[in-house]
Design a protein around this motif. Structure first.
Motif, PDB file in Angstrom:
ATOM      1  N   CYS A  28     -11.421  30.356   0.331  1.00 45.02           N
ATOM      2  CA  CYS A  28     -12.379  31.804  -0.535  1.00 45.02           C
ATOM      3  C   CYS A  28     -11.689  32.150  -1.459  1.00 45.02           C
ATOM      4  O   CYS A  28     -10.499  32.271  -2.573  1.00 45.02           O
ATOM      5  CB  CYS A  28     -12.397  32.392   0.376  1.00 45.02           C
ATOM      6  SG  CYS A  28     -13.338  32.803   2.084  1.00 45.02           S
ATOM      7  N   CYS A 221     -20.198  31.442   0.796  1.00 42.86           N
ATOM      8  CA  CYS A 221     -18.653  30.883   1.009  1.00 42.86           C
ATOM      9  C   CYS A 221     -19.552  29.965   2.470  1.00 42.86           C
ATOM     10  O   CYS A 221     -19.419  27.748   1.987  1.00 42.86           O
ATOM     11  CB  CYS A 221     -17.588  31.546   2.485  1.00 42.86           C
ATOM     12  SG  CYS A 221     -16.829  32.137   0.949  1.00 42.86           S
ATOM     13  N   HIS A 246     -15.364  38.316   8.050  1.00 38.12           N
ATOM     14  CA  HIS A 246     -15.383  37.572   7.008  1.00 38.12           C
ATOM     15  C   HIS A 246     -15.943  35.620   7.247  1.00 38.12           C
ATOM     16  O   HIS A 246     -17.209  35.376   7.240  1.00 38.12           O
ATOM     17  CB  HIS A 246     -14.825  36.907   5.711  1.00 38.12           C
ATOM     18  CG  HIS A 246     -15.554  35.809   4.389  1.00 38.12           C
ATOM     19  ND1 HIS A 246     -16.734  36.736   4.126  1.00 38.12           N
ATOM     20  CD2 HIS A 246     -14.750  35.595   3.690  1.00 38.12           C
ATOM     21  CE1 HIS A 246     -16.221  35.242   3.093  1.00 38.12           C
ATOM     22  NE2 HIS A 246     -15.687  34.914   2.819  1.00 38.12           N
ATOM     23  N   GLU A 250     -18.711  33.703   9.180  1.00 40.45           N
ATOM     24  CA  GLU A 250     -18.827  32.779   8.037  1.00 40.45           C
ATOM     25  C   GLU A 250     -19.254  30.873   9.082  1.00 40.45           C
ATOM     26  O   GLU A 250     -20.186  30.656   9.438  1.00 40.45           O
ATOM     27  CB  GLU A 250     -17.583  31.671   6.916  1.00 40.45           C
ATOM     28  CG  GLU A 250     -18.194  31.006   6.244  1.00 40.45           C
ATOM     29  CD  GLU A 250     -16.722  30.902   5.394  1.00 40.45           C
ATOM     30  OE1 GLU A 250     -16.028  31.639   4.835  1.00 40.45           O
ATOM     31  OE2 GLU A 250     -16.932  29.064   5.618  1.00 40.45           O
TER      32      GLU A 250
HETATM   33 ZN    ZN Z   1     -15.433  32.891   1.375  1.00 37.08          ZN
END
Ligand code: ZN
Ligand code: AMP
Length: 454
Positions: A28, A221, A246, A250
C-alpha cells in the motif's frame, strides 16, 4: 533456504511462494496530500527488505505500489477527501498537490536506497479498472447500489470476513471511526462504499454506470493488485493500522472476485514513534526525512537506525539513535575502505550462513547487524566480503567510502569561535554556534578533550 514471513492472517510464519522463479508483491502506497513521514518510510522500507531478500535468493519480484491520489477520506475532516482538503489549504489544483507530494515520495525512496517498484499506478488513472471490478462485484451479488447512487460492498456476502483482523461482523459496532456515518443508504453498518456518488462535490469525480462520483479507498488496492498481478498476490505489505478496515475489506473484495484466497501472506509493519510519541500533525511531532538531512545526517543513517529494530516491534526513533546510527555508518564505511586495502577482492561478496538465516527468518535485521558487529571485531580475513553480502539486504552503501570534506573558512571560523566560547564558559554562545555549524552540515561532539566534529 526459503524466506519465511509472519502472516497476520494465520498468525504464524509462512514460506513465501514463488511461481516459475517469480513472486508477486503489493505494498500500500502513500496518500499524496503531504510528505511521507519517517513512519510511512519505515513501512515502505519493509517492502524493500522483503523484495531484496527474495532477489538475493534468485527470485524475480514484481512489486506494485499504488499512489492514492483520490478517495482516501479524512477522519479529522469527516467527509473530505484528504487531497481535496489539502488543495483547498494550499490553494492549488488537487492534481498539482498529488503530483508534488508524489515527486517528493519518489525522492525520499531514492535517498533511502529503496529500490523502485515495477509500477506505481495512480488511483486517479485507474478508474476504469475499479469500475469494472465494482460491476463484477454487483454481478456476483457481493455489492449493491444504494438509494443514494453510491455502490456498497455487502459485508455479509464475505464468508471469512474478520479472519485477518479478528473483527467479526457480529461484534462490529456501528460508527467505527473509519466508517462514513451518514450512510443510511447502506443495508448494514459495516458495509462500505466502493463508489461514492458525487453529491455536491465537483472536483475529482468521474462518470460511472451509477452516476458521477469517485472510488472508495479500499477498492483501489483490490483493483490494482488483482489487475496488475494476475489475480494473486504472494506477499502483501502495509502498516499495522491498515489491517482493519482497509486490508480486511480489500481481502473481502479480492476474494469475491477470484473465488479463492487472493493474498498468500499478509505482512504488517509495526508503527514508528518519534521521541516517545505517536507522530501526528496536530501534536507537531512529525519527522520527515528532509529534517534528518537538514541536521547534517546521512539519509542512510535513518535506514540503519530503522534496521536496528525488528519490523514487527513498535519502535521509538530519537535524535540520539539517528546520531548513533550515523556514526556507525561512517565507522563501517571507513573500515570497509581499510579492509579493501588488505583484503584481496577475489569475490565481490561472500555469503554468511548466519546472516542468510537471519534474513530468511522473518527479516531479522537486528540479528544481521549484531553479526556484522561480531565480524568487525573478529580477526577473520574476509570481513569486507561478508559486509558486502549483508549490504545487499541492508542497502547502506557500505562500500561508499567516507566523503572527505574539507572545512570551509566559515566552518573553521565558527569552530574556533565555539572553542573560545567554551573555554570562556559562554554556554549560550556555544549553543548558538553549534546550531550554526550543524546548519552547515557538521556534527559537533563535546568530549573531555574538547570539541570534535565530523
Ligand atoms: Zn492499500
Ligand atoms: P498513508 O500515506 O497515510 O496512507 O500511509 C502509508 C503507509 O504508512 C501505510 O502502510 C501506513 O500503514 C503506514 N504508516 C502510517 N503511519 C505509520 C507509522 N507511524 N509507522 C509506520 N508506518 C506507518
Amino acid at each position: 533456504m526459503t524466506l519465511r514471513l509472519y502472516d497476520t492472517k494465520s498468525r504464524q510464519l509462512k514460506e513465501v511462494a514463488s511461481h516459475n522463479g517469480a513472486t508477486s508483491m503489493y505494498c500500500c502506497g502513500p496518500t499524496v496530500y503531504r510528505d511521507a513521514h519517517v513512519g510511512n518510510l519505515r513501512t515502505f522500507l519493509l517492502a524493500d527488505l522483503i523484495s531484496r531478500a527474495l532477489t538475493l535468493s534468485g527470485i524475480d519480484v514484481s512489486l506494485v505500489q499504488n499512489i492514492t491520489d483520490v478517495g482516501h477520506m479524512s477522519e479529522d475532516f469527516q467527509e473530505d477527501d484528504k487531497i481535496l482538503t489539502q488543495a483547498h489549504i494550499e490553494k492549488i489544483d488537487p492534481y498539482e498537490i498529488a503530483r508534488k507530494y508524489e515527486e517528493n515520495f519518489h525522492k525520499d525512496l531514492s535517498r533511502l536506497n529503496i529500490r523502485k517498484a515495477m509500477v506505481y499506478p495512480k488511483a486517479s488513472e485507474s478508474i476504469e479498472m475499479m469500475l469494472s471490478m465494482i460491476s463484477e462485484l454487483i454481478d456476483k451479488k457481493a455489492a449493491y447500489v444504494g438509494n443514494d447512487g453510491s455502490v456498497y460492498f455487502d459485508a455479509h456476502s464475505s464468508q471469512g470476513y474478520g479472519e485477518l483482523s479478528g473483527n467479526r461482523l457480529d461484534a462490529l459496532k456501528p460508527g467505527h471511526k473509519h466508517e462514513v456515518s451518514e450512510d443510511t443508504a447502506k443495508r448494514f453498518h459495516a458495509d462500505w462504499a466502493l463508489w461514492k456518488a458525487a453529491g455536491n462535490r465537483t472536483q475529482m469525480i468521474w462518470p460511472s454506470p451509477w452516476g458521477s462520483g469517485f472510488p472508495g479507498w479500499h477498492i483501489e488496492c483490490s483493483a490494482m493488485s488483482m489487475e496488475l498481478l494476475n489475480s494473486h498476490v504472494d506477499v502483501h505489505v502495509g502498516g499495522i493500522d491498515l489491517r482493519f478496515p482497509h486490508h480486511e475489506n480489500e481481502r473481502a473484495q479480492s476474494n469475491a472476485i477470484t473465488g479463492e484466497e487472493s493474498v498468500d501472506v499478509w505482512v504488517h509493519g509495526e508503527h514508528l514513534l518519534f521521541e516517545g510519541r505517536k507522530m501526528s500533525k496536530s501534536s507537531g511531532n512529525v519527522l520527515l526525512l528532509q529534517d534528518v538531512i537538514d541536521r547534517g545526517f546521512d539519509p542512510l543513517a535513518l535506514r540503519l537506525c530503522l534496521l536496528e529494530n525488528r519490523y514487527r516491534s513498535q519502535m521509538d526513533l530519537t535524535w540520539k539513535s539517528i546520531e548513533a546510527a550515523h556514526e556507525l555508518l561512517l565507522r563501517w564505511r571507513g573500515k570497509m575502505s581499510e579492509w579493501a586495502e588488505n583484503e584481496p577482492s577475489v569475490k565481490p561478496w561472500e555469503a554468511d550462513p548466519e546472516i542468510e538465516s537471519a534474513i530468511n527468518n522473518d527479516i531479522d535485521t537486528p540479528k544481521i547487524l549484531l553479526r556484522l558487529r561480531g565480524i568487525e571485531k573478529s580477526e577473520q580475513g574476509n570481513k569486507r566480503a561478508l559486509f558486502l553480502y549483508a549490504d545487499q539486504i541492508l542497502g547502506l552503501n557500505l562500500d561508499a567510502g567516507i566523503e572527505e570534506k574539507v572545512l570551509t573558512a566559515k566552518m573553521k571560523e565558527l569552530l574556533d569561535a565555539r572553542s573560545l566560547a567554551r573555554s570562556e564558559k559562554r554556554w549560550a554562545d556555544s549553543d548558538d554556534l553549534r546550531v550554526q555549524l550543524e546548519g552547515l552540515g557538521l556534527m559537533i561532539k563535546d568530549t573531555p578533550e574538547g570539541q570534535t566534529w565530523n
